[in-house]
Enzyme design. Sequence first.
Site, PDB file in Angstrom:
ATOM      1  N   LYS A 113       0.825  -1.331  -0.023  1.00 13.57           N
ATOM      2  CA  LYS A 113      -0.016   0.117   0.037  1.00 13.57           C
ATOM      3  C   LYS A 113       0.780   1.363  -0.073  1.00 13.57           C
ATOM      4  O   LYS A 113       0.308   2.397  -0.462  1.00 13.57           O
ATOM      5  CB  LYS A 113      -1.095  -0.134   1.080  1.00 13.57           C
ATOM      6  CG  LYS A 113      -2.057  -1.122   0.936  1.00 13.57           C
ATOM      7  CD  LYS A 113      -3.039  -1.189   2.081  1.00 13.57           C
ATOM      8  CE  LYS A 113      -4.029  -1.948   1.715  1.00 13.57           C
ATOM      9  NZ  LYS A 113      -3.616  -3.709   1.715  1.00 13.57           N
TER      10      LYS A 113
HETATM   11  C1  PLP Z   1      -4.129  -4.614   0.979  1.00 12.89           C
HETATM   12  C2  PLP Z   1      -3.490  -5.836   0.974  1.00 12.89           C
HETATM   13  C3  PLP Z   1      -3.821  -6.896  -0.051  1.00 12.89           C
HETATM   14  C4  PLP Z   1      -5.141  -6.900  -0.722  1.00 12.89           C
HETATM   15  O1  PLP Z   1      -5.096  -5.758  -1.763  1.00 12.89           O
HETATM   16  P1  PLP Z   1      -6.450  -5.298  -2.269  1.00 12.89           P
HETATM   17  O2  PLP Z   1      -5.931  -4.244  -3.247  1.00 12.89           O
HETATM   18  O3  PLP Z   1      -7.347  -4.900  -1.259  1.00 12.89           O
HETATM   19  O4  PLP Z   1      -7.079  -6.281  -3.344  1.00 12.89           O
HETATM   20  C5  PLP Z   1      -3.196  -7.990   0.141  1.00 12.89           C
HETATM   21  N1  PLP Z   1      -2.035  -8.245   0.771  1.00 12.89           N
HETATM   22  C6  PLP Z   1      -1.673  -7.397   1.404  1.00 12.89           C
HETATM   23  C7  PLP Z   1      -0.207  -7.220   2.554  1.00 12.89           C
HETATM   24  C8  PLP Z   1      -2.311  -6.041   1.766  1.00 12.89           C
HETATM   25  O5  PLP Z   1      -1.689  -5.149   2.667  1.00 12.89           O
END
Ligand code: PLP
Length: 465
Positions: A113
Amino acid sequence: MRYISTRGKSAAKTFSEILLEGLAADGGLYVPEEYPQVKPRELDAMRTMTYPELAYAILSKFIDDIPAEDLRRMVNETYTKEIFGTDEIVPLKKLEDGLYILGLSEGPTLAFKDIALQLLGRLFEYALAKDNAELNILGATSGDTGSAAEYAMRGRRGIKVFMLSPFGRMSPFQRKQMYSLQDQNIFNIAVRGTFDDCQDIVKALNEDAEFKKKYKLGVVNSINWARIAAQTVYYFWAYVHVTKTNDEQVSFSVPSGNFGDILAGYIAKRMGLPVKNLIVATNENNILEEFFKSGTYRPRKDVAITSSPSMDISKASNFERYVFELVARDAVRMKELWSSLASTGSFTISKEELERVKGDGFLAGSSAHSDRLATIRSVDKKYNVLIDPHTADGVTTGLTVREAGVPLVCLETAQPAKFAETIREAIGQEPELPTRYGVLSEEPERVEVLDADAEAVRRFVSERA
Ligand SMILES: *Cc1c(COP(=O)(O)O)cnc(C)c1O
């Protein structure tokens, strides 16, 4: 470039107009009026670009109302070795011929993120300064999203962050990471309650229109379009580093929750990137697997708590953007599906629509705790590469459903160091902290403990916003 709502009842807006907004006024999500295209010649040029150069080439197609030099500066300031650890920003690791891991979790909070949020922080600060405006971000976190938001917004002018977290329920790593931030615009609120209590409080305060307006409340959620745009970049980056010519195709396996990460892959494909399959990998909370296999979308009432917690979702908040494309942007059909969802709790697409999903290259699968452990163990043993439980979900499903002869890129969404307990269970020892984090901050923790009471939080925010 203008943006329209998936529900079709909001006026088209510019990028800067939707940047600080959440949902459109009609309850839909913003999408570009049409997807910009990347010509083969441009794709060739990307083969020798640095990550920030490539990011600018893609983002400038989505963001055309910020002067080029300003956007370029923000992109250059975001994607640096200082913030992401290497000049590559998202290193591509080859496990063997035709199998790769794309390192998306080298940023300050060790999860993917950061890639979008680090840019978002700069875009927000820029947009607010232009209007001489302020924003108070109120959010709830069980760990990951909150820390990524705080690291993106720390020290930014015009922005304060009020982040609620459940008191005593975060891992020591997560707690240190968030609470030890010394920036005066970051306010950690530990709530004596659960994550759901935190969310309920945020919801209650956001529903108070007067309070929301007076204190300029905003959110940083995964439906923000700028986040999706920033995530399309690394699909291009991976493609040009895996292939030699544009005749080759590549597949991606993506650990999925709210469908933001893999949606960005779909958009990259719509922009002309030669993507073969987009593999939706879920954990036990497999509503997306169910949809992509059967055509029925059925959000759950109960969320299973798993060892890949950032994928524990009851509904996938970005999914509506894909359905909008699936029904060829037909407002009547969207209304049918969403009415069914509201009245019966699910919808099922037609046979022809399900064929179209297959035509878009989507494949899906899910994995359980034991699969994660087995995959972490086997990848460690076979390639001497340690992956985290979310990435393991992606690798498990990716290896199961991939087509022979097509290179597969598995997206690494977090570092194993964040999930020490599961790693220990898998391989019998603790993961090492990346060298940059060898010693976690010794700074004093800055956190206010409050009761699970919306009034207490309201008072806290109103005194500091
Ligand atoms: C947020 C997240 C996901 C999922 O991503 P999306 O965009 O919500 O599908 C997968 N792995 C980690 C470590 C995350 O922080």
